[in-house]
Design a protein around this motif. Sequence first.
Motif, PDB file in Angstrom:
ATOM      1  N   ARG A 273      -4.361  -3.927  -6.812  1.00 36.32           N
ATOM      2  CA  ARG A 273      -3.830  -2.991  -5.734  1.00 36.32           C
ATOM      3  C   ARG A 273      -4.222  -3.156  -4.230  1.00 36.32           C
ATOM      4  O   ARG A 273      -5.374  -3.645  -4.273  1.00 36.32           O
ATOM      5  CB  ARG A 273      -3.540  -1.533  -6.120  1.00 36.32           C
ATOM      6  CG  ARG A 273      -2.836  -1.570  -7.435  1.00 36.32           C
ATOM      7  CD  ARG A 273      -2.658   0.150  -7.951  1.00 36.32           C
ATOM      8  NE  ARG A 273      -2.121   0.244  -9.210  1.00 36.32           N
ATOM      9  CZ  ARG A 273      -0.901   0.262  -9.476  1.00 36.32           C
ATOM     10  NH1 ARG A 273       0.011   0.370  -8.502  1.00 36.32           N
ATOM     11  NH2 ARG A 273      -0.513   0.556 -10.645  1.00 36.32           N
TER      12      ARG A 273
ATOM     13  N   GLY B   2       2.523   1.409  -3.390  1.00 39.04           N
ATOM     14  CA  GLY B   2       1.556   1.646  -4.464  1.00 39.04           C
ATOM     15  C   GLY B   2       2.017   0.534  -5.500  1.00 39.04           C
ATOM     16  O   GLY B   2       1.561   0.513  -6.819  1.00 39.04           O
TER      17      GLY B   2
ATOM     18  N   GLU C  61      -5.278  -0.861  -0.664  1.00 41.64           N
ATOM     19  CA  GLU C  61      -5.100   0.522  -0.106  1.00 41.64           C
ATOM     20  C   GLU C  61      -5.576   0.388   1.330  1.00 41.64           C
ATOM     21  O   GLU C  61      -6.218  -0.629   1.753  1.00 41.64           O
ATOM     22  CB  GLU C  61      -6.001   1.574  -0.659  1.00 41.64           C
ATOM     23  CG  GLU C  61      -7.535   1.205  -0.523  1.00 41.64           C
ATOM     24  CD  GLU C  61      -8.531   2.215  -1.313  1.00 41.64           C
ATOM     25  OE1 GLU C  61      -7.816   3.093  -2.064  1.00 41.64           O
ATOM     26  OE2 GLU C  61      -9.581   2.098  -1.064  1.00 41.64           O
ATOM     27  N   ARG C  62      -5.223   1.242   2.366  1.00 41.77           N
ATOM     28  CA  ARG C  62      -5.364   1.096   3.551  1.00 41.77           C
ATOM     29  C   ARG C  62      -6.856   1.458   3.900  1.00 41.77           C
ATOM     30  O   ARG C  62      -7.434   2.258   3.062  1.00 41.77           O
ATOM     31  CB  ARG C  62      -4.620   2.282   4.492  1.00 41.77           C
ATOM     32  CG  ARG C  62      -3.382   2.120   4.483  1.00 41.77           C
ATOM     33  CD  ARG C  62      -2.306   2.868   5.437  1.00 41.77           C
ATOM     34  NE  ARG C  62      -1.122   2.634   5.706  1.00 41.77           N
ATOM     35  CZ  ARG C  62      -0.585   1.648   6.525  1.00 41.77           C
ATOM     36  NH1 ARG C  62      -1.356   0.953   7.389  1.00 41.77           N
ATOM     37  NH2 ARG C  62       0.719   1.515   6.580  1.00 41.77           N
ATOM     38  N   ALA C  63      -7.748   0.767   4.723  1.00 40.22           N
ATOM     39  CA  ALA C  63      -8.830   0.969   4.975  1.00 40.22           C
ATOM     40  C   ALA C  63      -9.062   0.560   6.419  1.00 40.22           C
ATOM     41  O   ALA C  63      -9.035  -0.789   6.803  1.00 40.22           O
ATOM     42  CB  ALA C  63      -9.841   0.249   4.145  1.00 40.22           C
TER      43      ALA C  63
ATOM     44  N   TYR D 171      -6.782  -3.298   5.412  1.00 38.86           N
ATOM     45  CA  TYR D 171      -6.720  -2.970   3.972  1.00 38.86           C
ATOM     46  C   TYR D 171      -7.901  -3.387   3.257  1.00 38.86           C
ATOM     47  O   TYR D 171      -8.782  -4.091   3.539  1.00 38.86           O
ATOM     48  CB  TYR D 171      -5.309  -3.565   3.441  1.00 38.86           C
ATOM     49  CG  TYR D 171      -4.078  -2.976   4.426  1.00 38.86           C
ATOM     50  CD1 TYR D 171      -3.249  -2.020   3.953  1.00 38.86           C
ATOM     51  CD2 TYR D 171      -3.654  -3.731   5.360  1.00 38.86           C
ATOM     52  CE1 TYR D 171      -2.142  -1.667   4.708  1.00 38.86           C
ATOM     53  CE2 TYR D 171      -2.557  -3.373   6.053  1.00 38.86           C
ATOM     54  CZ  TYR D 171      -1.903  -2.639   5.845  1.00 38.86           C
ATOM     55  OH  TYR D 171      -0.922  -2.118   6.479  1.00 38.86           O
ATOM     56  N   ARG D 172      -7.803  -2.678   1.814  1.00 42.90           N
ATOM     57  CA  ARG D 172      -8.795  -3.016   0.967  1.00 42.90           C
ATOM     58  C   ARG D 172      -8.083  -3.678  -0.284  1.00 42.90           C
ATOM     59  O   ARG D 172      -7.220  -2.914  -0.903  1.00 42.90           O
ATOM     60  CB  ARG D 172      -9.705  -1.894   0.760  1.00 42.90           C
ATOM     61  CG  ARG D 172     -10.871  -2.183  -0.172  1.00 42.90           C
ATOM     62  CD  ARG D 172     -11.737  -0.948  -0.606  1.00 42.90           C
ATOM     63  NE  ARG D 172     -12.195  -0.477   0.635  1.00 42.90           N
ATOM     64  CZ  ARG D 172     -12.068   0.612   1.375  1.00 42.90           C
ATOM     65  NH1 ARG D 172     -11.238   1.491   0.711  1.00 42.90           N
ATOM     66  NH2 ARG D 172     -12.831   1.035   2.436  1.00 42.90           N
ATOM     67  N   TYR D 173      -8.688  -4.491  -0.771  1.00 48.40           N
ATOM     68  CA  TYR D 173      -8.163  -5.095  -2.122  1.00 48.40           C
ATOM     69  C   TYR D 173      -9.061  -4.375  -3.242  1.00 48.40           C
ATOM     70  O   TYR D 173     -10.120  -4.433  -3.224  1.00 48.40           O
ATOM     71  CB  TYR D 173      -8.407  -6.689  -2.319  1.00 48.40           C
ATOM     72  CG  TYR D 173      -8.052  -7.216  -3.693  1.00 48.40           C
ATOM     73  CD1 TYR D 173      -6.625  -6.995  -4.356  1.00 48.40           C
ATOM     74  CD2 TYR D 173      -8.979  -8.011  -4.274  1.00 48.40           C
ATOM     75  CE1 TYR D 173      -6.550  -7.409  -5.306  1.00 48.40           C
ATOM     76  CE2 TYR D 173      -8.734  -8.461  -5.380  1.00 48.40           C
ATOM     77  CZ  TYR D 173      -7.331  -8.257  -5.986  1.00 48.40           C
ATOM     78  OH  TYR D 173      -6.951  -8.940  -7.317  1.00 48.40           O
TER      79      TYR D 173
ATOM     80  N   SER E  69       0.843  -1.353  -0.126  1.00 47.97           N
ATOM     81  CA  SER E  69      -0.078  -0.040  -0.059  1.00 47.97           C
ATOM     82  C   SER E  69       0.884   1.271  -0.075  1.00 47.97           C
ATOM     83  O   SER E  69       0.475   2.111  -0.753  1.00 47.97           O
ATOM     84  CB  SER E  69      -1.023   0.009   1.327  1.00 47.97           C
ATOM     85  OG  SER E  69      -0.250   0.081   2.286  1.00 47.97           O
TER      86      SER E  69
END
Length: 300
Positions: free
Chosen positions: A287, A272, A289-291, A295-297, A269
Amino acid sequence: MLVSRRHFLATAAAGIALPQRLWSASRIESGAMQVETLSDGHLVLPVDFVFGGMPETELAPILARHGIAGGALEPPCNVTLLRDGSRTILFDVGAGADFMPTAGRLSEALDALDLSPEEVTHVLFTHGHPDHLWGLLDEFDEPLFANARHMMGRAEFDYWMDPDTASTIGEARQSFAAGARRRLGAIADRISLFEDGEAVLPGVTARLTPGHTPGHMAFLIDAADPMMILGDAVTNPHVNFERPDWPSPSDQDAELAAETRVGLLDQLSADGLILVGFHLPEGGIGRVERAAKGYRYLPG
């Protein structure tokens, strides 16, 4: 190209239904490099094999959001193919014919791309579990990718070749140990072994990601858009991302795998990087990302 006309006609004439996602499922181009995932079919796994022991009150809403109500899971198997004009590289070789009837379709996927096993120049293994390794040999117990240079992390190779592994791996995985030792033994005189952090090929660097197996490797691909081949360092698109710190019984060392996953997703994340996951949906290329707590795919 999807399904070659030759393959489609031969299959139709035999009255056989085409397997789901027989062809290239997802593709990304980065400079002169083309990376695709090819379907080897899918696994059928008990829910407890993946989620057993996780806190039920926190797990339930995650599973509900992803439409998982119980019964069996059917994770896809995405074998990565990298081509750059001079090399044709496979990362893992699928399950072959002896593991599960729903898997072992890599040869058909290659045929759909009009790519023969003899054209593969390199085979790099993430680890020695059946769905990644057992497609190594053909029906005559000869290496299917006869012209390829085969490569595996030294720690992973040594683990599966150790005769004591069968007695220490646990009853449920004893067949994994026997199957890996037989297949790796068939190429023991020709396989190249490498270490963590080594540039195993130009533009391909090994990254030790232990836990799922003792010597599990991911691979960092140096390209215009850098990417990482994850193998089974991340095995599902829901809990492994939302709560990467939760141990899973699908990993041989569940606590170590969770620690590895947390650090890996943080890097992916923050930097990138494109990721390629063997059991992730929609071809496994995306990719992260933080969530919230994790995280989230983001596929595609």
